[in-house]
Design an enzyme around this catalytic site. Structure first.
Site, PDB file in Angstrom:
ATOM      1  N   LYS A 106     -17.968  -6.783   5.859  1.00 18.88           N
ATOM      2  CA  LYS A 106     -16.607  -7.241   6.122  1.00 18.88           C
ATOM      3  C   LYS A 106     -16.269  -7.078   7.607  1.00 18.88           C
ATOM      4  O   LYS A 106     -16.648  -6.085   8.221  1.00 18.88           O
ATOM      5  CB  LYS A 106     -15.640  -6.409   5.267  1.00 18.88           C
ATOM      6  CG  LYS A 106     -14.259  -6.965   5.147  1.00 18.88           C
ATOM      7  CD  LYS A 106     -13.479  -6.167   4.104  1.00 18.88           C
ATOM      8  CE  LYS A 106     -12.096  -6.751   3.934  1.00 18.88           C
ATOM      9  NZ  LYS A 106     -11.295  -5.992   2.988  1.00 18.88           N
ATOM     10  N   HIS A 158       0.843  -1.206   0.000  1.00 17.25           N
ATOM     11  CA  HIS A 158       0.000   0.000   0.000  1.00 17.25           C
ATOM     12  C   HIS A 158       0.874   1.251   0.000  1.00 17.25           C
ATOM     13  O   HIS A 158       0.615   2.208  -0.737  1.00 17.25           O
ATOM     14  CB  HIS A 158      -0.889   0.052   1.247  1.00 17.25           C
ATOM     15  CG  HIS A 158      -1.947  -0.984   1.308  1.00 17.25           C
ATOM     16  ND1 HIS A 158      -2.131  -1.776   2.416  1.00 17.25           N
ATOM     17  CD2 HIS A 158      -2.893  -1.362   0.414  1.00 17.25           C
ATOM     18  CE1 HIS A 158      -3.147  -2.593   2.207  1.00 17.25           C
ATOM     19  NE2 HIS A 158      -3.616  -2.370   0.988  1.00 17.25           N
ATOM     20  N   SER A 214      -3.004  -7.354   3.012  1.00 18.57           N
ATOM     21  CA  SER A 214      -3.367  -7.272   4.427  1.00 18.57           C
ATOM     22  C   SER A 214      -3.758  -8.639   4.957  1.00 18.57           C
ATOM     23  O   SER A 214      -3.374  -9.022   6.065  1.00 18.57           O
ATOM     24  CB  SER A 214      -4.521  -6.286   4.616  1.00 18.57           C
ATOM     25  OG  SER A 214      -4.132  -4.995   4.232  1.00 18.57           O
ATOM     26  N   ARG A 263      -1.713  -6.608  -8.871  1.00 16.31           N
ATOM     27  CA  ARG A 263      -0.674  -7.515  -8.364  1.00 16.31           C
ATOM     28  C   ARG A 263      -0.612  -8.804  -9.173  1.00 16.31           C
ATOM     29  O   ARG A 263       0.428  -9.430  -9.266  1.00 16.31           O
ATOM     30  CB  ARG A 263      -0.936  -7.863  -6.899  1.00 16.31           C
ATOM     31  CG  ARG A 263      -0.823  -6.681  -5.966  1.00 16.31           C
ATOM     32  CD  ARG A 263      -1.190  -7.074  -4.576  1.00 16.31           C
ATOM     33  NE  ARG A 263      -2.577  -7.507  -4.557  1.00 16.31           N
ATOM     34  CZ  ARG A 263      -3.265  -7.823  -3.474  1.00 16.31           C
ATOM     35  NH1 ARG A 263      -2.690  -7.788  -2.307  1.00 16.31           N
ATOM     36  NH2 ARG A 263      -4.521  -8.195  -3.557  1.00 16.31           N
TER      37      ARG A 263
END
Length: 164
Positions: free
Chosen positions: A41, A17, A129, A91
């Site tokens: 979430k 990040h 994360s 990614r």
């Protein structure tokens, strides 16, 4: 003024990040880091903790502000903030497919807001994360996790683990 928005849950913020943020501030006159809140979430860190971690790890960046948003589309938030760019990271192939589709949906909703994609370097491309939190706990985890997160985040992970 070129204003960009980089959004995520940042639960917690990782070096990946941070790489995105540091490159984003070079691209835009003003960069907004937007911590999204998804009611579906479960977060490890509260919104206030995530806000504090981001502000602490990005304090050296002058053309940046850290905010929160919830219950609206990112493209609508960007429009409300006067941003003309959304910054997203790629990614892997799955990220590309998802982000490509979202870029087109966002263009339908707000054609004047462009999506800018950055691809982090290989050594941090796999950091997420979720991965970081999954590494916390087993003997020796500290030496592994320390390399993936900023110091302020690592200290909070130590505290989180101790409470666990």
């Amino acid at each position: 003024m070129r204003r960009g928005v980089y959004a995520g849950s940042f639960d917690p913020v990782t070096n990946g990040h941070l790489w995105m943020i540091e490159h984003g501030v070079q691209l835009f006159d003003e960069m907004i880091i937007a911590i999204g809140e998804n009611p579906d979430k479960r977060y490890t860190f509260s919104q206030d903790e995530r806000l504090a971690m981001l502000r602490e790890t990005t304090a050296h960046l002058t053309n940046l502000r850290v905010e929160t948003f919830e219950n609206r589309f990112l493209v609508d938030y960007a429009r409300e903030e006067g941003a003309h760019y959304i910054l997203r990271g790629i990614r892997e192939a799955a990220d590309y497919e998802f982000e490509r589709k979202m870029r087109y949906v966002n263009a339908d909703l707000a054609p004047h807001i462009d999506t800018v994609f950055l691809m982090p370097p290989r050594e941090i491309a796999e950091i997420s994360s979720t991965m970081v939190k999954g590494l916390v706990g087993p003997q020796g985890w500290e030496g592994v996790v320390r390399q993936y997160v900023p110091t302020a985040v690592f200290e909070r992970l130590l505290h989180w683990q101790a409470q666990g």
